[in-house]
Design a protein around this motif. Structure first.
Motif, PDB file in Angstrom:
ATOM      1  N   LEU B 346      10.780 -10.435  -3.277  1.00  0.00           N
ATOM      2  CA  LEU B 346       9.181 -10.466  -3.084  1.00  0.00           C
ATOM      3  C   LEU B 346       8.462 -11.267  -3.980  1.00  0.00           C
ATOM      4  N   ASP B 351       2.782 -17.392  -4.169  1.00  0.00           N
ATOM      5  CA  ASP B 351       1.450 -16.719  -4.024  1.00  0.00           C
ATOM      6  C   ASP B 351       1.358 -15.053  -4.352  1.00  0.00           C
ATOM      7  N   LYS B 352       0.249 -14.848  -4.959  1.00  0.00           N
ATOM      8  CA  LYS B 352       0.364 -13.232  -5.531  1.00  0.00           C
ATOM      9  C   LYS B 352       0.299 -12.231  -4.192  1.00  0.00           C
ATOM     10  N   LYS B 353       0.604 -11.390  -4.531  1.00  0.00           N
ATOM     11  CA  LYS B 353       0.622 -10.212  -3.522  1.00  0.00           C
ATOM     12  C   LYS B 353      -0.263  -8.892  -3.826  1.00  0.00           C
ATOM     13  N   ASP B 354      -0.475  -8.168  -2.667  1.00  0.00           N
ATOM     14  CA  ASP B 354      -1.109  -6.890  -2.786  1.00  0.00           C
ATOM     15  C   ASP B 354       0.060  -6.080  -2.639  1.00  0.00           C
ATOM     16  N   LYS B 383       2.168 -11.957 -10.692  1.00  0.00           N
ATOM     17  CA  LYS B 383       2.265 -12.173  -9.295  1.00  0.00           C
ATOM     18  C   LYS B 383       1.523 -11.400  -8.430  1.00  0.00           C
ATOM     19  N   THR B 384       0.829 -10.072  -8.986  1.00  0.00           N
ATOM     20  CA  THR B 384       0.318  -9.367  -8.402  1.00  0.00           C
ATOM     21  C   THR B 384      -1.167  -9.430  -8.352  1.00  0.00           C
ATOM     22  N   CYS B 427      -6.689  -4.526   0.686  1.00  0.00           N
ATOM     23  CA  CYS B 427      -5.606  -5.729   0.456  1.00  0.00           C
ATOM     24  C   CYS B 427      -6.422  -6.834   1.249  1.00  0.00           C
ATOM     25  N   LYS B 430      -2.212  -8.996   3.873  1.00  0.00           N
ATOM     26  CA  LYS B 430      -0.616  -8.226   3.811  1.00  0.00           C
ATOM     27  C   LYS B 430      -0.660  -7.313   2.913  1.00  0.00           C
ATOM     28  N   TYR B 432       2.267  -4.974   0.852  1.00  0.00           N
ATOM     29  CA  TYR B 432       3.660  -4.776   0.492  1.00  0.00           C
ATOM     30  C   TYR B 432       3.976  -3.306   0.079  1.00  0.00           C
TER      31      TYR B 432
END
Lengths: 240, 459
Positions: B346, B351-354, B383-384, B427, B430, B432
């Motif tokens: 992941l 890109d940063k993720k939720d 990254k979050t 979020c 997206k 995760y």
């Protein structure tokens, strides 16, 4: 030996030093490498699988056992969990075959049991131990035990604490863990130190004492630590 | 007709019918359990009635996915497959599937049985189903509170491998030293699969590994490349033990993302490009295992390619939901190796993720949460974006992340419903979701209600 999620203890000790601006250096000692008693102030000795335990035991029988003893006599802190705890005792007697050599730094012996002692464990920590550290928030320690070896304490050690929930050293005498001077052993996984920051800090201050004398540790924001500590204790009460 | 078997079959079928009528569950365990009580040899007897043969798949991670990939390929070949339901991998799960697929008088129309089995149950599953092919993918630390120790599993697996005769086939992962060593202990025909694209490997082992010692002499192994956890190219510096020569491999991974992967499959029959609708290096291992097994039973490269291309993610293992225009994807995490693999898949993207992590500690999850400390989360630090934690052990997860200096928590709440609703609402596009097994079951239920059953993929 580090099979069992006990890596958290190392992460915890180094982070809590770093957060206080204390530089901590980590070395890994594996079989065949010589321990340098002058170099390290704190040792962590985790658990392993049967085969590794045998290999480590025979390594300790050589010079490394003597070197570890020398370190302890010079007030280095040795903290051990499960398999490491057993090998710091006099011996470990398996079900079949010869007893495994132990360093004898802790006056305890361990014999193989036929029942695995598995589950969450809460202990009331020895009063003398915690008086030197911040224990206003809890006098308990919480962890997860998973062992079949039964450990019995001799006169040369004190139990680390009294079992409130769980099995402890041998499931009979309500004791858990053992300590003498700067050497500590217990059956608590979890990992144990992050969830018990008072005990982690006790180890750190004892380790610093060896070189720098009595030092008061800077207080850290342990909100998340205590939350995990308390919710782990609450978990032992409900199993759903 | 065998009277005992007949009775067992009737009772099993009636139980299944009753459970389904009551709408309680998919009847994946109880019918088999009761049938086995009446005839303990039911699996053995019914297995003999399968038209061609059985295949047994075991290992710590990826057995469900591998079994489904293999089924997809075998069906592509035009053969009828019987398999157990995802996660129902004890003997009763196999018995339930057999009871379900057999006719009232025990006739079975399926050509091939594909059984995924729990690591500890594998030896008994092998002795009962007498498979033509046994597939063993990897050995990681899973739930120490349940199994005791990895050593024990290795011992019973070795015993099983040594009992296979030369008419049998053993498919094993060459990159996992403990598993690869089984190849030296058997008379079966051995096929090794593994990754040989060293450009994807890492330089060093993670700080905690389950099996970094030589299985023969206990000396620490020397690695030339590490792919996933302790899987890689290794050699013992002291004795003769080394990485075996691979039969099926990929030396070129062209694309890898959380959602898909593309690689060049190399076999004795030639090469072909494989497209997968699931991502991560670990799914390439699963695909290699399925491809190797298929080739060992004579399936063409073309059908392997087509079967794998058709494969879609299974129950809770990268499942997607569509709610209020947002995509919620579920990635099951159940042990350190699996969790690390998901994290690394992941968070290698820019890109940063939720993210929402849900940790439970019930028996199916493992009651001991120590394993969280064997996963390195530091890659998440930058990254979050939003980070939600839930489950009975949400506080342990928060503590673990704090010590990897990931502490931008948006919410820590034991309650699934509250956390999920906030997570979906807050979020960006997206979310995760990384749950343990029982947390996954709860979250699925909640997401199904929220999305009014609108989901893309289902088992």
């Amino acid at each position: 030996m580090n099979i069992y999620g006990d890596n958290g203890n190392i992460i915890c000790l180094t982070q809590r030093c770093e957060w206080r601006g204390i530089q901590a250096k980590l070395d890994q000692v594996t079989i065949g490498q010589k321990i340098n008693p002058d170099k390290h102030d704190i040792y962590f000795f985790g658990g392993g699988q049967d085969q590794q335990q045998i290999a480590v035991s025979s390594d300790l029988k050589e010079t490394n056992g003597i070197l570890l003893k020398k370190a302890a006599h010079e007030n280095a802190v040795i903290f051990s969990v499960c398999g490491g705890y057993q090998l710091l005792g006099h011996y470990y007697q398996p079900e079949k075959g010869k007893a495994l050599f132990g360093v004898g730094l802790l006056d305890v012996i361990t014999v193989a049991g036929n029942k695995r002692m598995i589950g969450n464990i809460v202990i009331e920590v020895d009063k003398g131990i915690l008086s030197t550290t911040n224990c206003e928030l809890s006098t308990k320690m919480v962890g997860f035990e998973n062992h079949s070896g039964k450990t019995f304490l001799g006169k040369g050690v004190k139990p680390l604490g009294k079992v409130l929930t769980g099995y402890g050293n041998n499931s009979n005498d309500k004791t858990e863990g053992a300590f003498a001077g700067t050497v500590f052993g217990c059956y608590l996984h979890g990992s144990v130190l992050p969830k018990n920051p008072h005990f982690a800090d006790l180890l750190i201050s004892k380790a610093l004492q060896r070189r720098y004398g009595q030092i008061k540790l800077k207080t850290l924001d342990d909100t998340i630590e205590w939350q995990a500590h308390n919710s782990a204790i609450a978990r032992t009460r409900s199993r759903t | 007709m065998d009277f005992r078997l007949q009775t067992a079959l009737f009772v099993g079928k009636l139980t299944a019918g009753l459970i389904r009528k009551l709408g309680k569950s998919g009847a994946t365990a109880a019918p088999g359990l009761y049938a086995l009580k009446i005839d303990p040899n039911l699996v053995k007897k019914l297995s003999q009635r399968i038209k061609l043969y059985s295949i047994v798949i075991s290992g710590t991670n990826g057995k469900t996915t591998t079994a489904r990939m293999l089924a997809s390929i075998v069906e592509q070949e035009g053969l009828k497959v019987i398999h157990n339901r995802a996660g129902s991998n004890l003997l009763r799960g196999i018995a339930s599937a057999l009871v379900d697929k057999a006719g009232w008088f025990g006739k079975i129309e399926d050509d091939i049985a594909i059984w995924e089995t729990d690591e500890a149950v594998m030896p008994i599953a092998v002795s009962q189903t007498d498979p033509k092919v046994l597939v063993i993918s990897n050995l990681f630390r899973d739930q120490l509170d349940r199994y005791g120790e990895i050593d024990k599993l290795r011992k019973i697996w070795t015993k099983t491998a040594s009992k296979l005769d030369k008419k049998k086939i053993l498919i094993i992962n060459s990159d996992d030293p403990q598993v690869a060593n089984l190849g030296n202990k058997t008379s079966a025909k051995v096929y090794y699969f593994g990754i040989t694209d060293q450009s994807t490997g890492q330089q060093s082992l993670p700080p905690v590994t389950d099996a970094k010692f030589c299985p023969n002499c206990q000396t620490p192994l020397v690695y030339q490349a590490v792919y996933v956890y302790h899987m890689g190219k290794y050699q013992c510096p002291k004795c003769a033990f080394k990485h075996p020569k691979v039969t099926v491999t990929t030396d070129k991974i062209t694309k890898i993302s959380p959602e898909s992967a593309q690689f060049e499959l190399k076999t004795q029959e030639g090469s072909t490009k494989i497209d997968l609708m699931v991502g991560g290096l670990y799914n390439i291992y699963n695909a290699l295992a399925a491809a190797t097994t298929s080739q060992s039973i004579g399936i063409s490269l073309d059908n392997i390619k087509k079967g794998l291309a058709k494969f879609k993610a299974v129950f809770g293992r990268i499942e997607k939901f569509n709610i209020d225009g947002k995509v919620i994807s579920l990635y099951l995490v159940k042990n350190p190796a699996g969790f690390s693999a998901v994290i690394n898949t992941l968070f290698t993207e820019k890109d940063k993720k939720d993210v929402l992590i849900a940790i439970n500690d019930l028996i199916a999850d493992g009651t001991d949460v120590s394993w969280l400390w064997d996963v390195d989360f530091s890659i998440m630090r930058t990254k979050t974006n939003k980070l939600f934690l839930t489950g009975k052990r949400a506080d342990d997860m928060a503590l673990r992340l704090k010590y990897d200096r990931v502490d931008n928590f948006s919410l820590i709440d034991n309650d699934f419903q509250t956390t999920i609703i906030k997570g979906v609402k807050n979020c960006s596009k997206k979310l995760y979701v990384l749950p343990t097994y029982t947390a996954m079951l709860e979250i699925r239920k909640i997401l199904n209600q929220m999305g009014h059953g609108v989901k893309f993929w289902e088992d």
